[in-house]
Design an enzyme around this catalytic site. Structure first.
Site, mmCIF file in Angstrom:
data_model
loop_
_atom_site.group_PDB
_atom_site.id
_atom_site.type_symbol
_atom_site.label_atom_id
_atom_site.label_comp_id
_atom_site.label_asym_id
_atom_site.label_seq_id
_atom_site.Cartn_x
_atom_site.Cartn_y
_atom_site.Cartn_z
ATOM 1 C CE LYS A 1 -8.090 14.067 -31.953
ATOM 2 N NZ LYS A 1 -7.222 13.018 -31.352
ATOM 3 N N GLY B 1 -14.787 10.787 -36.889
ATOM 4 C CA GLY B 1 -14.766 9.901 -35.732
ATOM 5 C C GLY B 1 -15.003 10.674 -34.458
ATOM 6 C CG ASP C 1 -3.699 6.183 -27.243
ATOM 7 O OD1 ASP C 1 -3.954 5.106 -26.663
ATOM 8 O OD2 ASP C 1 -4.578 6.994 -27.587
#
Length: 380
Positions: free
Chosen positions: A69, A47, A179
């Protein structure tokens, strides 16, 4: 990698009666490497976030799959911001829950090859966040691919119940997510409908750091606007009730096909969005009963004190369970809710929900029944 699975690419993750979540490709230990960073071999792109790509990788020393990440270079080279990131990471990495994708460690990059440098945007001296690999597809991809972008209440209760359980557990440990959104929730059917919540506390911390570096207003960077609670827009204190609001927005979205105040968000104007969330009443939706609508609107209350005592209490009430008076969203209430409200939800909804979601996505009935039995045994 040709044909690599990108859970954010809805054209590659069309899920309907002919193509269930369980049919989607996932990584394997023997997948071909497309780049290497020290001990990690990149296998495929999972992603793209606001601060870079996320890649599935093989840890060649441990022999396991992980997700990588990269931290923005502006943070990696700033000792003060890295100290804040490490403090947050140390807290979040202690979370251990079946519905939370765990953080493993921060990796200091030493020798990335050219492919890895290009894919992850890293160089020697940068940092990678090494996370648990969660197979499946995002809840965003699931919602985008079904007719009308809506899911039946029974399915939503199953998914929301697992998210609530994860949130209440974390709140009991005094950790906020900040989030919650459809793109931060993975769904797998490998062992029945199973949720993994991603980016626990990390994305919000990175946003805060980037906001400080750029000197932009914090509340323009502190979360995903569609899911932000009024207190986030106002820049006031956040607590467990803030995550509950985001979960309620997600439930609202799954049931109605759109987030509350969508026309305001479509403008892209900060003041219009802020005004709608902080001042306008939440429109009721027609896909639930009046009682369920009242439950949903309470979880979306402007004031955190008016919401439920825990995320589990919210989902339990939506499932028809009895919940005591409004709570204040404190970690203590959340921890109690994780044990009581969340379990009441599972007992009330898991059988109907799993059978419904199994039938909808074409899962074998035997698989659903085994999952139901396992859940019942766990609750016994």
């Amino acid at each position: 990698m040709a044909g690599a699975f990108d859970p954010l690419d809805t054209e590659k993750t069309v899920m309907n009666l002919e193509n269930s979540l369980g049919d989607l490709p996932t990584m394997k230990l023997d997948d071909q490497s497309i780049g290497k960073v020290d001990r990690y071999e990149l296998l495929e792109k999972l992603g793209e976030g606001g601060f870079g790509a996320v890649y599935g990788a093989r840890d060649t020393e441990a022999g396991i799959l992980v997700a990588l990440k990269s931290l923005p270079a502006e943070i990696s080279c700033d000792a003060e911001e890295m100290a804040s990131i490490r403090k947050n990471f140390a807290l979040v990495s202690k979370l251990s829950h079946p519905h939370i994708a765990g953080l493993k460690h921060l990796h200091l990059v030493e020798r990335p090859d050219l492919n890895a440098q290009s894919a992850l945007g890293v160089k020697s001296g940068d940092y990678l966040v090494v996370m648990e690999y969660a197979p499946g597809a995002t809840l965003f991809a699931l919602r985008e691919s079904v007719p009308g972008q809506k899911l039946p209440l029974e399915q939503v209760l199953v998914l929301a119940g697992q998210i609530a359980d994860a949130l209440d557990y974390a709140h009991g440990k005094r950790v906020l997510h900040r989030d919650i959104k459809a793109k931060n929730v993975m769904v797998s059917l490998e062992h029945g409908p199973e949720i993994k919540v991603l980016d626990f506390g990390l994305a919000a911390e990175i946003r805060s750091s980037m906001s400080r570096k750029s000197r932009e207003p914090l509340n323009s960077k502190s979360g995903s606007p569609n899911y932000m609670a009024p207190e986030q827009w106002k820049g006031t204190a956040q607590n467990a009730a803030t995550d509950q609001y985001a979960l309620a927005v997600l439930v609202y979205e799954l049931l109605s096909g759109a987030v509350p105040f969508k026309p305001a968000f479509d403008t892209g104007n900060f003041e219009i969005m802020r005004g709608a969330v902080c001042n306008e009443p939440v429109p009721a939706i027609k896909t639930v009963t009046k009682k369920q609508s009242a439950v949903l609107l309470r979880a979306l209350a402007k004031s955190p004190e008016e919401r439920f005592g825990s995320c589990g209490d919210f989902v339990a009430a939506l499932a028809g369970g009895r919940v005591r008076g409004a709570g204040n969203g404190s970690p203590q209430r959340a921890q109690k809710g994780a044990k009581n409200g969340g379990r009441r939800f599972v007992a009330a909804a898991v059988v109907l929900g799993l059978v419904a979601i199994g039938g909808y996505f074409g899962i074998k009935v035997g698989t659903v029944r085994r999952t139901v039995r396992a859940q019942q045994e766990q609750l016994a």
